[in-house]
Design a protein around this motif. Structure first.
Motif, PDB file in Angstrom:
ATOM      1  N   GLU A 529      -3.041 -32.706   4.572  1.00  0.00           N
ATOM      2  CA  GLU A 529      -2.721 -31.832   3.145  1.00  0.00           C
ATOM      3  C   GLU A 529      -3.589 -32.215   2.296  1.00  0.00           C
ATOM      4  O   GLU A 529      -4.021 -31.151   1.368  1.00  0.00           O
ATOM      5  CB  GLU A 529      -1.441 -32.413   2.982  1.00  0.00           C
ATOM      6  N   THR A 530      -4.224 -33.375   1.994  1.00  0.00           N
ATOM      7  CA  THR A 530      -5.044 -33.829   1.011  1.00  0.00           C
ATOM      8  C   THR A 530      -6.318 -34.656   1.996  1.00  0.00           C
ATOM      9  O   THR A 530      -6.105 -34.994   2.968  1.00  0.00           O
ATOM     10  CB  THR A 530      -4.575 -34.521  -0.130  1.00  0.00           C
ATOM     11  N   CYS A 536      -1.636 -34.758   9.732  1.00  0.00           N
ATOM     12  CA  CYS A 536      -0.421 -34.374  10.160  1.00  0.00           C
ATOM     13  C   CYS A 536       0.743 -35.261   9.470  1.00  0.00           C
ATOM     14  O   CYS A 536       1.924 -35.253  10.146  1.00  0.00           O
ATOM     15  CB  CYS A 536      -0.128 -33.874  11.502  1.00  0.00           C
ATOM     16  N   SER A 537       0.448 -35.636   8.568  1.00  0.00           N
ATOM     17  CA  SER A 537       1.376 -36.525   7.703  1.00  0.00           C
ATOM     18  C   SER A 537       1.886 -37.729   8.533  1.00  0.00           C
ATOM     19  O   SER A 537       3.143 -38.376   8.123  1.00  0.00           O
ATOM     20  CB  SER A 537       2.694 -35.704   7.000  1.00  0.00           C
ATOM     21  N   PHE A 563       1.596 -29.166   7.901  1.00  0.00           N
ATOM     22  CA  PHE A 563       1.255 -30.473   8.000  1.00  0.00           C
ATOM     23  C   PHE A 563       2.336 -31.362   8.382  1.00  0.00           C
ATOM     24  O   PHE A 563       1.985 -32.788   8.382  1.00  0.00           O
ATOM     25  CB  PHE A 563       0.377 -30.750   6.393  1.00  0.00           C
ATOM     26  N   CYS A 564       3.238 -30.737   8.787  1.00  0.00           N
ATOM     27  CA  CYS A 564       4.590 -31.769   9.587  1.00  0.00           C
ATOM     28  C   CYS A 564       5.040 -32.605   8.211  1.00  0.00           C
ATOM     29  O   CYS A 564       5.233 -33.686   8.412  1.00  0.00           O
ATOM     30  CB  CYS A 564       3.903 -32.895  10.542  1.00  0.00           C
ATOM     31  N   GLU A 565       4.791 -31.969   6.948  1.00  0.00           N
ATOM     32  CA  GLU A 565       5.047 -32.737   5.883  1.00  0.00           C
ATOM     33  C   GLU A 565       6.499 -32.635   5.509  1.00  0.00           C
ATOM     34  O   GLU A 565       7.028 -33.369   4.460  1.00  0.00           O
ATOM     35  CB  GLU A 565       4.440 -32.124   4.537  1.00  0.00           C
ATOM     36  N   CYS A 566       7.597 -31.616   6.099  1.00  0.00           N
ATOM     37  CA  CYS A 566       8.981 -31.728   5.688  1.00  0.00           C
ATOM     38  C   CYS A 566       9.750 -32.203   6.877  1.00  0.00           C
ATOM     39  O   CYS A 566       9.202 -31.873   7.878  1.00  0.00           O
ATOM     40  CB  CYS A 566       9.116 -30.141   5.629  1.00  0.00           C
ATOM     41  N   THR A 567      10.820 -32.681   6.426  1.00  0.00           N
ATOM     42  CA  THR A 567      11.842 -33.359   7.377  1.00  0.00           C
ATOM     43  C   THR A 567      13.143 -32.838   6.561  1.00  0.00           C
ATOM     44  O   THR A 567      13.529 -32.545   5.481  1.00  0.00           O
ATOM     45  CB  THR A 567      11.822 -34.584   7.581  1.00  0.00           C
ATOM     46  N   VAL A 588      16.246 -30.525   2.328  1.00  0.00           N
ATOM     47  CA  VAL A 588      15.430 -29.510   2.547  1.00  0.00           C
ATOM     48  C   VAL A 588      14.146 -29.974   2.186  1.00  0.00           C
ATOM     49  O   VAL A 588      13.883 -30.446   1.111  1.00  0.00           O
ATOM     50  CB  VAL A 588      15.729 -28.273   1.742  1.00  0.00           C
ATOM     51  N   CYS A 589      13.050 -30.254   3.266  1.00  0.00           N
ATOM     52  CA  CYS A 589      11.831 -30.654   3.038  1.00  0.00           C
ATOM     53  C   CYS A 589      11.660 -32.006   2.187  1.00  0.00           C
ATOM     54  O   CYS A 589      11.049 -31.925   1.197  1.00  0.00           O
ATOM     55  CB  CYS A 589      10.815 -29.597   2.270  1.00  0.00           C
ATOM     56  N   ASN A 590      12.377 -32.858   2.437  1.00  0.00           N
ATOM     57  CA  ASN A 590      12.429 -34.253   2.118  1.00  0.00           C
ATOM     58  C   ASN A 590      13.150 -34.407   0.680  1.00  0.00           C
ATOM     59  O   ASN A 590      13.161 -35.501   0.075  1.00  0.00           O
ATOM     60  CB  ASN A 590      11.231 -34.697   1.960  1.00  0.00           C
TER      61      ASN A 590
END
Length: 812
Positions: A529-530, A536-537, A563-567, A588-590
């Motif tokens: 992501e950065t 992939c986080s 980037f698999c950044e949300c859970t 929703v997305c952490n």
């Protein structure tokens, strides 16, 4: 309840982490190096009955373990366990069995059979282990000191001039020493050696005459001499000690370290037995030279720790090598299982006491001026050594060994030392062996570890194999295929997964020569992501430049995003509930997305300000705070923080204490400015409740204290209930000052003055009486001592009259 929820959350999180730790292992070797994990090497895709992919590495106690085993099949499961086998497990030597030979009983010689029987004091003697990483294995080790265990005692003596009288004592006590040791063991040998110092300046005088006779009745100096190898003949020992000549040197320290080194390493010349307890008694009245001191005499070559005795038993490298260091002495003493006993005079006792702490298996005793107590000293130190068993090992990282024992008190504790033992006593040790991690070098995966009692040559050998890889990862196994079709011919198929060749990536080595990632160091920035973010986080794998998010154990938990950044499971929790439960919000997305009527990071706050309104003013938090989660958070000023449920109490204000004072007095004590009728008319907003003790019990309450017209103090606490109605609790007893008895005080003062006056008069009368009596007594004493008649005045003289006739001429 809050702490209970947090505790449950912590346990659940720990278990989840342990489970996930297994599932994140991509290879079989990494899987089995993780405690309690097992691997499935089944060829092809590994899925459940519904076609959902299963992790190849899973924890043994996982809730899906049963289904996982069924889908994999026992043939493909790699689940190595710790293995233990006794290789040599001979029984301990029974009590009363002699360790070779018998005593002659003459006291002048010590019998010893040449065909010595093997003595077993530690059981087992050799074991084989196969251990997984971080999975400790416990084994039992038994030790029992055998009777008549062989003992070799070599007496190493300083024969400088100052030890001449000690030599005489030792020669006389030689036979007695042998007899005393025979009472302990009938398989005993005795030897004798002596030392002075290096024959170079500045240790000894090199003047030719001094080299031959450094002192009166002295022989030439020498480094070390093996006068008598170990023997059963006690008479020969006494003779050699008697005939050994003394010598002399210049400086105070002696060359004892040279002698100790040669006495230990010259095994054949000293005739140390392989199966015997070895005692080296070192006797001196001086200090010692050690490594580095040789430079004073121009000797710079370090001591090599080898034997250098000629056929006469003399140390040939005394002037060629430096003195040994303390660590060298400790090393050879450990290697050859030597017990050193430092028998030194009182002046050197403290020095050798510290030295004994640095040399394994050594002790120290204090000699008398002429060594007449040498027999008792050797016997006492031997008993001290044999009454203690200490287990040590030569294990190195990453193998860790811990010792536990009940010794003789019956309580198990972590220790490798048991003391207070007698011959025949048996102690059990529990030894815990753990492999902390697998070494990088494959040849280090197998080690031979020795566990030994300090001072004895017997030991337990552990043949340890570390379980660091799987059979299917080794060439030649059916599950090991080089250039496999399953890996698009660009990798090795092993244990059901691909190990890609350099330049190829992906679960099936599908990313490589025909993609932008043809080189070994491909650009993975598209999976970040950065620039500083994890690939992939950290929740997925980068496959050909795209993130493939990991699947969770629970179907309700989902990892998503480019980037698999949300859970939907890593949001804030309240009382252990995600977003305070489904009635309050969803993840929703952490981040928690709250439902109407709720707010806050965990949706645990009511979206209302009803509890923040001051009932007296109608202001939110009395304009001295802000409303958060329907609760007032008061501001802090330079004078302090505002307080109260609605921040109505300022740091320098008295709140409503004064307003409630009159009503409290008339309602509870029927005093104050209101009478009964006025009290009923003016005090209608609250009813005071008497309590034994008025204290602040809830947040927002205020403690008030006043004094009434009788100087009695009364205390009350006010607060508000859920309906914002005032609640007043009053301490039912007044705290009044005690009443003063004025008349009693006045009479008491007068009485005290009169009493003091009388006391002073009596004292004056007593003192004057005593003084008069003393003066009268002195007068009586002087009167009794007078030498004149007490009836006359000794000063008074009678008058004398003289008559003269003027007409008388003196003639006849």
């Amino acid at each position: 309840m809050r702490w209970l929820g947090l505790s449950i959350l912590l346990v659940v999180a720990t278990l989840a982490w342990a489970t996930q730790e297994c599932k994140n292992k991509p290879t079989c070797s990494q899987c089995i190096q993780t405690p309690n994990c097992m691997w499935c090497g089944k060829p092809g895709n590994f899925t459940n009955e519904n076609g959902k992919g299963l992790s190849r590495c899973i924890k043994r106690t996982d809730e899906l373990a049963t289904e996982w085993r069924a889908q994999c099949g026992s043939l493909y499961i790699d689940e190595p366990g710790n293995y233990f086998e006794n290789i040599v497990n001979n029984n301990l030597t029974a009590a009363g069995v002699l360790a070779g030979g018998s005593a002659s009983g003459s006291g002048m010689s010590i019998s010893g059979s040449s065909s010595e029987e093997a003595v077993v004091q530690i059981k087992p003697q050799r074991v084989q282990m196969r251990l997984r990483v971080q999975e400790a294995y416990n084994m039992q080790v038994t030790f029992r000191q055998a009777e008549d265990y062989p003992v070799d005692l070599y007496y190493l003596m300083d024969l400088s001039k100052s030890m001449e009288d000690d030599k005489e004592s030792l020669s006389k006590l030689g036979v007695q020493l042998a007899d005393e040791m025979q009472k302990i063991t009938r398989n005993f040998k005795l030897g004798f050696g002596s030392f002075v110092d290096k024959v170079v300046m500045p240790y000894v005088s090199t003047v030719p005459e001094r080299l031959l006779h450094p002192c009166t009745n002295c022989t030439a100096p020498y480094g070390f001499r093996n006068a008598l190898p170990l023997t059963t003949n006690a008479t020969a020992f006494a003779y050699e000690v008697q005939e050994a000549p003394v010598s002399g040197n210049l400086d105070a320290p002696e060359g004892g370290f040279d002698a100790i080194m040669q006495a230990i390493v010259c095994q054949d010349q000293i005739r140390w037995r392989s199966e015997a307890r070895r005692l080296l008694v070192f006797s001196t009245d001086a200090g010692f030279h050690y490594a580095g001191d040789g430079k004073l005499g121009g000797i710079v070559k370090p001591n090599d720790g080898e034997c250098h005795l000629n056929n006469k038993g003399e140390y040939t490298h005394s002037t060629l090598q430096d003195y040994p260091s303390v660590s060298q002495i400790n090393q050879v003493a450990k290697q050859h299982k030597m017990n050193l006993i430092f028998a030194v005079t009182q002046e050197q006792s403290s020095v050798y006491s510290r030295l004994s702490q640095m040399i394994e298996g050594s002790g120290q005793g204090e000699l008398t001026a002429n060594s007449s107590n040498v027999v008792e000293l050797v016997k006492a130190e031997y008993n001290k050594i044999t009454s203690k068993v200490e287990l040590k090992d030569n294990a190195t990282a990453p193998v860790n060994i811990r010792y536990f024992s009940k010794c003789k008190d019956g309580t198990e504790k972590e220790t490798s030392v048991c003391q207070g033992l007698k011959v025949g006593d048996q102690v059990e040790f529990r030894i815990e062996v753990t492999v902390e991690k697998c070494p990088e070098k494959r040849e280090d995966w197998r080690q031979l570890i020795g566990i030994y009692p300090v001072g004895l040559r017997e030991n337990l050998t552990i043949d340890l194999t570390m379980l660091c890889d799987c059979q299917c990862e080794r060439p030649g196994d059916p599950g090991y295929i080089i250039g496999a079709e399953q890996c698009n011919y660009h990798g090795t198929y092993q244990c059901g997964v691909c190990k890609c060749d350099d330049g190829f990536f992906g679960s099936n080595c599908e990313c490589g020569s025909n993609t932008p990632w043809a080189t070994g160091d491909y650009d993975d920035s598209s999976c970040r992501e950065t620039n500083s973010s994890a690939i992939c986080s950290g929740r997925g794998t980068c496959t050909c430049g795209e993130c493939k998010c990991n699947e969770r154990d629970h179907s309700e938990e989902i990892v998503s995003g480019k980037f698999c950044e949300c859970t939907n499971f890593l949001c804030d929790r309240h009382n252990g509930l995600l977003c305070s439960g489904p009635d309050h919000g969803e993840c929703v997305c952490n981040e928690c997305k709250c439902k109407p009527g709720w707010t806050g990071e965990a949706c645990n706050c009511e979206d209302s300000e009803s509890n923040c309104v001051n009932p007296d003013t109608g202001d939110i938090c009395s304009n001295q705070g802000k409303c958060e989660c329907n609760q007032c958070k008061c501001y802090e000023t330079a004078d302090g923080r505002y307080s109260g449920k609605w921040c109505e109490d300022c740091p320098t204000c008295k709140g409503k204490c004064i307003a409630y004072k009159a009503c409290v007095q008339c309602q509870v004590f029927e005093t104050g400015e209101f009478n009964i009728e006025e009290c009923k008319a003016n005090c209608t907003t609250f009813n005071s409740t008497p309590v034994p003790v008025a204290e602040v019990e809830n947040e927002g309450e205020r403690l008030c204290t006043f004094f009434d017209e009788n100087d009695c103090r009364f205390t009350f606490v006010y607060g508000y209930d859920e309906n914002k109605e005032p609640i007043v609790r009053v301490q039912q007893t007044l705290e009044c000052p005690p009443k003063l008895d004025i008349l009693g005080i006045v009479l008491g003062v007068i009485g005290a003055i009169v009493a003091v006056g009388l006391a002073l008069l009596i004292m004056w009368k007593v003192l004057t009486t005593i003084h008069d009596r003393r003066e009268f007594a002195r007068f009586e004493k002087e009167r009794m001592m007078a030498k004149w008649d007490t009836g006359e005045n000794p000063i008074y003289k009678q008058a004398t009259s003289t008559f003269k006739n003027p007409m008388y001429g003196g003639g006849k």
